[in-house]
Design an enzyme around this catalytic site. Structure first.
Site, PDB file in Angstrom:
ATOM      1  N   PRO A   2      34.183  38.342  37.099  1.00 11.31           N
ATOM      2  CG  PRO A   2      32.062  39.513  37.142  1.00 11.31           C
ATOM      3  CD  PRO A   2      33.545  39.551  37.551  1.00 11.31           C
ATOM      4  CD  GLU A   3      37.340  33.994  33.517  1.00 12.88           C
ATOM      5  OE1 GLU A   3      37.585  33.414  31.965  1.00 12.88           O
ATOM      6  OE2 GLU A   3      38.573  34.265  33.778  1.00 12.88           O
ATOM      7  CE  LYS A  58      36.240  38.629  30.294  1.00 10.37           C
ATOM      8  NZ  LYS A  58      38.015  39.286  30.988  1.00 10.37           N
ATOM      9  NE  ARG A 253      45.238  38.367  35.109  1.00 13.02           N
ATOM     10  CZ  ARG A 253      43.991  38.381  34.165  1.00 13.02           C
ATOM     11  NH1 ARG A 253      43.365  39.361  33.575  1.00 13.02           N
ATOM     12  NH2 ARG A 253      43.024  37.785  34.779  1.00 13.02           N
TER      13      ARG A 253
END
Ligand SMILES: [Zn+2]
Length: 270
Positions: A2-3, A58, A253
């Site tokens: 989730p962002e 977040k 990433r």
């Protein structure tokens, strides 16, 4: 993972808990349910009133009449509102039953991978205090962003994930914003100029707005256009120029970008 947009959609749903009184909090998962050292909030939060459900980046923050609860969704966390008699959900780790007038609601926290946190504290926790401005709630201060980027030599893609710079920007939002800004994600942050910062800010706002709208449409069962233009398209043609989208790892990433139309500031030796 989730962002900002996903957490914002959860916050809006949990907004219906505002003004309710906690009846009980039940969890058998002491990795997720954390009682901050020194907090003096009784044994189970029973009787506390939820004054507000806020968010920064977040993190979610329940402001109680006394103390706070901080909720982070980790990699796979989610909140769902149910009736108190409903069966536990799959991967349910914690439930918080609340009463408003005569109605009792049960907020269920699910998290298959258990990287999320539910932290009871008498004051703001360090992780919350360390967060920079939220680009959706606070807006993006472009002159400040330009100054801050100027101090950082790491690739712009990696720097945009720094939660003290802009809270809530995650891997997908950063990838999409840089594609919209036509900036090579490997470029050192310090090379960004005023025009780049304007383009990045515009890209961030757009992808956040469209992702929130899309996520809400999905929840309500409406059709909506997917918000992502390049994420998940490695090896496929770029939606803008048709060249092949490339994938690489930047600061650990996975990152996708289009080498042809994201040509601003191609790095030396990259
Ligand atoms: Zn392209």
């Amino acid at each position: 993972m989730p962002e900002l947009p996903e957490v914002e959609v959860v916050r809006r749903e949990l907004g219906s808990l505002r003004g309710a009184t906690v009846v009980r909090v039940v969890s058998n998962d002491d990795r997720i349910f954390v009682r901050q050292d020194g907090t003096d909030l009784g044994t189970d939060l029973a009787g506390r009133v939820i004054r507000d459900v806020g968010r920064r980046g977040k993190w979610l923050r329940f402001t109680l009449d006394k103390g706070f609860v901080f909720s982070h969704l980790g990699m796979t966390g989610d909140w769902t509102l149910r009736a108190p008699g409903d069966d536990p959900l799959a991967f349910e780790r914690l439930r918080m039953d609340v009463r408003r007038r005569r109605a009792i609601m049960s907020a269920r926290y699910t998290d298959p991978r258990r990287f999320g946190r539910f932290i009871v504290a008498s004051e703001d926790i360090d992780a919350w205090r360390a967060l920079g401005p939220d680009p959706w709630l606070d807006g993006i201060d472009e002159p400040r962003l330009l100054v801050e980027l100027g101090k950082r030599k790491r690739p712009i893609k990696a720097v945009l994930l720094d939660q003290s710079l802009l809270a809530g920007v995650g891997n997908i939002i950063a990838i999409e914003a840089l594609w919209r800004a036509r900036i090579d994600p490997r470029t050192p942050a310090a090379a960004m100029n005023g025009r780049d910062v304007r383009a990045i800010a515009r890209g961030l706002r757009l992808v956040i707005e469209r992702t929130i709208r899309y996520d809400e449409a999905m929840i309500e069962g409406r059709r909506a256009r997917p918000p992502f233009r390049i994420y998940g398209r490695a090896g496929a043609p770029c939606a803008r120029c048709g060249d092949t989208v490339r994938q690489m790892v930047i600061a650990g990433r996975g990152t996708v970008f289009c080498p042809r139309c994201q040509g601003r500031h191609a790095p030396a030796g990259g």
